[in-house]
Design a protein around this motif. Structure first.
Motif, mmCIF file in Angstrom:
data_model
loop_
_atom_site.group_PDB
_atom_site.id
_atom_site.type_symbol
_atom_site.label_atom_id
_atom_site.label_comp_id
_atom_site.label_asym_id
_atom_site.label_seq_id
_atom_site.Cartn_x
_atom_site.Cartn_y
_atom_site.Cartn_z
ATOM 1 N N PRO A 1 -79.742 -37.468 -9.946
ATOM 2 C CA PRO A 1 -79.321 -38.733 -10.556
ATOM 3 C C PRO A 1 -79.355 -39.861 -9.512
ATOM 4 O O PRO A 1 -79.272 -39.585 -8.305
ATOM 5 C CB PRO A 1 -77.896 -38.446 -11.021
ATOM 6 C CG PRO A 1 -77.447 -37.280 -10.243
ATOM 7 C CD PRO A 1 -78.664 -36.490 -9.865
ATOM 8 N N PRO A 2 -79.443 -41.103 -9.947
ATOM 9 C CA PRO A 2 -79.579 -42.208 -8.982
ATOM 10 C C PRO A 2 -78.423 -42.308 -7.988
ATOM 11 O O PRO A 2 -78.637 -42.644 -6.821
ATOM 12 C CB PRO A 2 -79.656 -43.454 -9.873
ATOM 13 C CG PRO A 2 -79.301 -43.020 -11.244
ATOM 14 C CD PRO A 2 -79.528 -41.552 -11.338
ATOM 15 N N CYS A 3 -77.212 -41.994 -8.445
ATOM 16 C CA CYS A 3 -76.048 -42.081 -7.541
ATOM 17 C C CYS A 3 -76.214 -41.120 -6.370
ATOM 18 O O CYS A 3 -76.021 -41.497 -5.202
ATOM 19 C CB CYS A 3 -74.762 -41.765 -8.292
ATOM 20 S SG CYS A 3 -74.871 -40.254 -9.284
ATOM 21 N N CYS B 1 -68.935 -39.019 -13.849
ATOM 22 C CA CYS B 1 -69.417 -40.405 -13.747
ATOM 23 C C CYS B 1 -68.234 -41.376 -13.682
ATOM 24 O O CYS B 1 -68.274 -42.352 -12.928
ATOM 25 C CB CYS B 1 -70.308 -40.742 -14.947
ATOM 26 S SG CYS B 1 -71.839 -39.796 -14.967
ATOM 27 N N MET C 1 -66.923 -41.343 -10.257
ATOM 28 C CA MET C 1 -67.912 -41.988 -9.378
ATOM 29 C C MET C 1 -67.794 -43.512 -9.505
ATOM 30 O O MET C 1 -67.854 -44.230 -8.507
ATOM 31 C CB MET C 1 -69.333 -41.536 -9.757
ATOM 32 C CG MET C 1 -69.613 -40.062 -9.505
ATOM 33 S SD MET C 1 -69.803 -39.652 -7.758
ATOM 34 C CE MET C 1 -71.517 -40.056 -7.497
ATOM 35 N N CYS D 1 -71.170 -45.121 -8.458
ATOM 36 C CA CYS D 1 -72.117 -45.102 -9.573
ATOM 37 C C CYS D 1 -73.054 -46.305 -9.383
ATOM 38 O O CYS D 1 -72.709 -47.434 -9.723
ATOM 39 C CB CYS D 1 -71.352 -45.194 -10.895
ATOM 40 S SG CYS D 1 -72.424 -45.439 -12.323
ATOM 41 N N VAL D 2 -74.205 -46.026 -8.799
ATOM 42 C CA VAL D 2 -75.120 -47.135 -8.476
ATOM 43 C C VAL D 2 -76.528 -46.840 -8.997
ATOM 44 O O VAL D 2 -76.888 -45.686 -9.219
ATOM 45 C CB VAL D 2 -75.182 -47.372 -6.944
ATOM 46 C CG1 VAL D 2 -73.874 -47.946 -6.423
ATOM 47 C CG2 VAL D 2 -75.530 -46.090 -6.205
ATOM 48 N N ARG E 1 -77.895 -47.295 -11.855
ATOM 49 C CA ARG E 1 -77.920 -46.582 -13.153
ATOM 50 C C ARG E 1 -79.277 -46.734 -13.843
ATOM 51 O O ARG E 1 -79.924 -47.771 -13.730
ATOM 52 C CB ARG E 1 -76.833 -47.161 -14.063
ATOM 53 C CG ARG E 1 -75.437 -46.683 -13.714
ATOM 54 C CD ARG E 1 -74.426 -47.510 -14.473
ATOM 55 N NE ARG E 1 -74.582 -47.357 -15.916
ATOM 56 C CZ ARG E 1 -73.882 -46.521 -16.656
ATOM 57 N NH1 ARG E 1 -72.961 -45.771 -16.096
ATOM 58 N NH2 ARG E 1 -74.080 -46.448 -17.944
ATOM 59 N N CYS F 1 -78.612 -42.464 -17.783
ATOM 60 C CA CYS F 1 -77.187 -42.534 -17.454
ATOM 61 C C CYS F 1 -76.326 -42.847 -18.687
ATOM 62 O O CYS F 1 -75.162 -42.443 -18.760
ATOM 63 C CB CYS F 1 -76.940 -43.589 -16.381
ATOM 64 S SG CYS F 1 -77.550 -43.106 -14.766
ATOM 65 N N VAL G 1 -75.070 -39.607 -20.393
ATOM 66 C CA VAL G 1 -74.332 -38.558 -19.666
ATOM 67 C C VAL G 1 -72.968 -39.047 -19.184
ATOM 68 O O VAL G 1 -72.752 -40.250 -19.021
ATOM 69 C CB VAL G 1 -75.138 -38.027 -18.442
ATOM 70 C CG1 VAL G 1 -76.483 -37.448 -18.876
ATOM 71 C CG2 VAL G 1 -75.332 -39.119 -17.395
ATOM 72 N N PRO H 1 -72.914 -36.470 -13.387
ATOM 73 C CA PRO H 1 -74.193 -36.407 -12.666
ATOM 74 C C PRO H 1 -74.925 -35.077 -12.847
ATOM 75 O O PRO H 1 -76.147 -35.036 -12.856
ATOM 76 C CB PRO H 1 -73.794 -36.626 -11.201
ATOM 77 C CG PRO H 1 -72.525 -37.408 -11.270
ATOM 78 C CD PRO H 1 -71.812 -36.916 -12.491
ATOM 79 N N TYR I 1 -76.960 -35.197 -15.967
ATOM 80 C CA TYR I 1 -78.175 -35.970 -15.712
ATOM 81 C C TYR I 1 -79.230 -35.057 -15.100
ATOM 82 O O TYR I 1 -80.376 -35.010 -15.544
ATOM 83 C CB TYR I 1 -77.853 -37.144 -14.754
ATOM 84 C CG TYR I 1 -79.039 -38.019 -14.424
ATOM 85 C CD1 TYR I 1 -79.161 -39.289 -14.971
ATOM 86 C CD2 TYR I 1 -80.042 -37.570 -13.554
ATOM 87 C CE1 TYR I 1 -80.251 -40.097 -14.668
ATOM 88 C CE2 TYR I 1 -81.130 -38.366 -13.252
ATOM 89 C CZ TYR I 1 -81.236 -39.629 -13.803
ATOM 90 O OH TYR I 1 -82.315 -40.412 -13.504
HETATM 91 S S1 SF4 Z 1 -73.871 -42.916 -14.685
HETATM 92 FE FE1 SF4 Z 1 -73.323 -41.002 -13.742
HETATM 93 S S2 SF4 Z 1 -75.260 -40.073 -13.216
HETATM 94 FE FE2 SF4 Z 1 -75.691 -42.216 -13.594
HETATM 95 S S3 SF4 Z 1 -75.578 -43.192 -11.592
HETATM 96 FE FE3 SF4 Z 1 -73.564 -43.378 -12.525
HETATM 97 S S4 SF4 Z 1 -72.446 -41.609 -11.786
HETATM 98 FE FE4 SF4 Z 1 -74.600 -41.205 -11.415
#
Ligand code: SF4
Length: 334
Positions: A224-226, A297, A300, A306-307, A309, A313, A316, A319, A322
């Motif tokens: 996932p991006p985070c 999430c 996060m 959470c960055v 996104r 995202c 979900v 993470p 995802y």
């Molecule tokens: S929504 Fe969840 S999976 Fe997506 S970047 Fe944020 S923390 Fe990570």
């Protein structure tokens, strides 16, 4: 009430002062003891003890402590402590103390309340009535990360924390672990460590093999991006706050990376310390008996992690979800 433990009982709790006294008599001349057949037997049993600890042995039989003579069993406990002290690896010490604490608890669970209380008191714990003052409780659970141990989640009245029977046992195990950890490493004479070298080398090899066997197929493109951002920050040499390290470590562990691989990722962090990092990674990876799942999430977001996104995202709340979805989607692609 005076509690007296006979030698057959002492083998279950080799960390008690009574057991230590018994072993000291054996070790009046350690060199002579080790040179004889009994010393060889004790050393072999000590090696097995460390290997069991490395393997994370959790199941114990009731006749566990009676496979060899009581004197050999207790001597093997002392020698196992020397072996890990000669090795010097904090992880190994930690594995052994956790093993010894689990082993002791196996026997304690079957003990009469008075005996159990005596052994608990001998490691400085008094929870016989199922209550403990807040100050003692906080110190006791300091290294237990499961949220149920947090004071905010406890029943606290007039400065006293109430515990159920299973929790009392868990805290007794933790107390034994802490006490044993504080005692290690021992100052073992160099000549003795040299004598133990073939055994400690075998133990190190077993440890390395165990780590290598944990390698699993990981799909980095599905992160996932985070998590991707956290890894990018680490590899760029940024000093991440604790929660960021925890999130990325727990995530990577859950999807199958070995502690060594995870530690490898932290190598470029400015304050990188391999021993300390391995210790933290192993802790989060479940060496304490509690495996830590990565934060959701929502958590996060709370910590500003959470960055970047993406569209996925929106579907979900974790993470890991995802990662699972993205990995499956990739499999379906031609
Ligand atoms: S929504 Fe969840 S999976 Fe997506 S970047 Fe944020 S923390 Fe990570």
């Amino acid at each position: 009430m005076v509690i007296a433990l006979d030698i057959k009982e002492l083998v279950k709790y080799p960390f008690l002062k009574e057991s230590e006294q018994l072993v000291r008599k054996q070790f009046e001349s350690l060199d002579r003891f080790l040179a004889g057949p009994r010393g060889g037997e004790a050393l072999k049993h000590a090696e097995e003890r460390v290997l069991d600890a490395l393997a994370g042995k959790k199941e114990f039989r009731d006749d566990e402590a009676h496979q060899v003579s009581p004197e050999i069993e207790i001597a093997s406990y002392a020698l196992a402590r020397m072996l890990v002290s000669c090795n010097g690896d904090r992880m190994l010490i930690d594995r052994l103390t956790r093993f010894e604490a689990r082993r002791a608890l196996h026997f304690l669970e079957a003990e009469e309340p008075e005996k159990k209380q005596y052994i608990a008191q001998s490691v400085g714990l008094d929870i016989g009535r199922g209550t403990i003052p807040v100050s003692g409780y906080v110190e006791l659970v300091a290294q237990l990360r499961d949220s149920r141990w947090r004071l905010i989640n406890r029943d606290v009245r007039a400065g006293i924390v109430t515990l159920d029977t299973d929790e009392r046992d868990e805290l007794l195990r933790e107390r034994i672990r802490v006490v044993l950890t504080r005692q290690l490493p021992l100052k073992v004479p160099k000549s003795l460590c040299e004598q133990f070298a073939p055994i400690t080398a075998g133990i190190t090899a077993a440890y390395q093999q165990q780590i290598l066997e944990q390698f699993g197929a990981v799909e980095e493109n599905a992160f996932p991006p985070c998590i991707g951002s956290l890894i990018a920050a680490i590899t760029a040499g940024t000093n991440l706050p604790h929660m960021g390290r925890f999130a990325v470590t727990a995530f990577l562990h859950t999807i199958g990376l070995s502690p060594t691989e995870i530690v490898g990722m932290f190598q470029r962090a400015p304050d990188f310390d391999v021993g300390k990092t391995m210790y933290q990674v192993e802790h989060i990876s479940g060496r304490s008996g509690t495996e830590y799942t990565p934060p959701s999430c929502a958590t996060m977001r709370t910590f500003g992690l959470c960055v970047n996104r993406e569209k996925l995202c929106e579907r979900v709340s974790h993470p890991l979800s995802y990662y699972r979805i993205k990995k499956n989607d990739k499999k379906k692609q031609p």
